[in-house]
Design an enzyme around this catalytic site. Structure first.
Site, mmCIF file in Angstrom:
data_model
loop_
_atom_site.group_PDB
_atom_site.id
_atom_site.type_symbol
_atom_site.label_atom_id
_atom_site.label_comp_id
_atom_site.label_asym_id
_atom_site.label_seq_id
_atom_site.Cartn_x
_atom_site.Cartn_y
_atom_site.Cartn_z
ATOM 1 C CB CYS A 16 -0.958 -0.021 1.184
ATOM 2 S SG CYS A 16 -2.298 -1.228 1.003
ATOM 3 N N GLY A 138 -11.325 -13.144 -13.533
ATOM 4 C CA GLY A 138 -10.742 -11.827 -13.333
ATOM 5 C C GLY A 138 -10.173 -11.285 -14.627
ATOM 6 C CB SER A 140 -4.192 -11.360 -16.743
ATOM 7 O OG SER A 140 -4.552 -11.908 -18.005
ATOM 8 C CG ASP A 223 -9.087 -0.902 5.647
ATOM 9 O OD1 ASP A 223 -9.211 0.275 5.252
ATOM 10 O OD2 ASP A 223 -8.954 -1.860 4.876
#
Length: 329
Positions: A16, A138, A140, A223
């Site tokens: 992050c 998903g 790619s 969070d």
């Protein structure tokens, strides 16, 4: 025998810490309101909450989020687990339950073997399995550097929704994971030293903490990830129009984090976090090393909630708005 691949050498800012700085991001999205007909959009861009929330009916709302980043550790399987846990956390932070996720994978196929990419995907799959969240397909992309994460969809009862703007003066603030993964990851990237406690913290789901928060009636929280404890606390303070007071002696840290900070293993993202929060933070007697640790860019960090949770230390409280939005004491 081939030398093991060090994935962190392919990332400019691990985990992050590779986020666009908070101040730049706020300017980037300012004025980009919801599309027409968004009456059922319960949470959007207003305060920078962890996910978007759309009401389906009186009992159910849809939670949608996406999160991906560059390698934070060298082990491909662990990186996949960490990235998946981090993405799922955005749903938990809203008081929700993740239902289905999609892989988001960028891979330099001419540079790194596809077998490593498979390990990344396997790590994501295993964490999603523990979460009880379907992981189906998903997208790619052949890219210059490796990146991985998830797009996640979940549900939440509107009455259980946890947001940044629901804080009330007098509420205690609890933190469910220790800080310090940022400086330990930076040390890992520089030296190759492995920190199992940091990996364990980053791969631990925020599921149980979210369940406890909902059960305790918590309605305000977030969070703690790329903007550090101070950055996320300041966002909560602004959204709730309150002052966040943090008792620095109560903030928990992973073993070795303080030494890593003293030794200078601080990411550029953490330093940018500190620069961003400085104008509206009263640091009291906190020195530079402690300030940097409190601004340390966390990856898959814990929940910061307005309320008390079993096993989570109370690190501060919400106060009526004063001169500063965040006060260290």
């Amino acid at each position: 025998m081939a030398e093991p691949v060090r994935l962190t050498r392919y990332s400019r800012g691990g985990g992050c810490a590779c986020k666009i700085p908070a101040g730049e991001l706020e300017a980037l999205v300012r004025g980009l309101g919801p599309a027409a007909g968004a009456a059922d959009l319960l949470v959007g861009l207003d305060h920078g909450d962890d996910a978007a929330v759309v009401r389906l009916d009186e009992r159910t709302a849809l939670v949608s989020t996406a999160d991906f980043f560059t390698p934070v550790v060298d082990d491909a399987y662990d990186w996949g687990r960490i990235a998946a846990a981090n993405a799922l956390s955005d749903v938990y932070a809203m008081g929700g339950v993740p239902l289905v996720a999609l892989n988001l994978l960028c891979w330099p196929r001419g540079v790194l073997p596809l077998e490593l990419a498979r390990e990344v995907l396997r790590g994501g799959r295993d964490v999603a399995r523990v979460a009880g969240c379907h992981l189906a397909g998903g997208h790619s992309v052949d890219d210059e550097g490796p990146k991985y994460g998830l797009a996640v969809t979940g549900t939440v009862r509107p009455a259980d929704l946890i947001t940044l703007d629901a804080g009330r003066a007098g509420q205690p603030l609890s933190l469910t994971k220790p800080l310090g993964v940022g400086v330990l990851n930076t040390r890992h990237k520089a030296t190759g030293e492995i920190f199992p406690a940091a990996v364990a913290a980053m791969t631990m789901l925020n599921r149980d903490a979210a369940r406890a928060a909902v059960a305790a009636g918590v309605r305000c929280g977030t969070d703690v990830t790329g903007f550090g404890l101070l950055g996320h606390a300041s966002k909560l303070a602004r959204a709730s129009r309150l002052t966040v007071a943090i008792d620095t002696a109560r903030v928990p840290y992973l073993a070795g984090a303080r030494q890593a900070a003293r030794d200078g293993y601080v990411s550029g993202g953490s330093r940018r976090n500190l620069d961003w929060v400085t104008p509206w933070t009263d640091f009291g007697s906190a020195g530079e090393a402690e300030r940097l640790l409190l601004a340390d860019a966390q990856t898959s960090g814990g929940l910061l909630v307005a309320g008390e949770l079993p096993g989570a230390p109370v690190i501060g409280e919400l106060l009526p708005r004063g001169e500063h939005r965040v006060v260290l004491r």
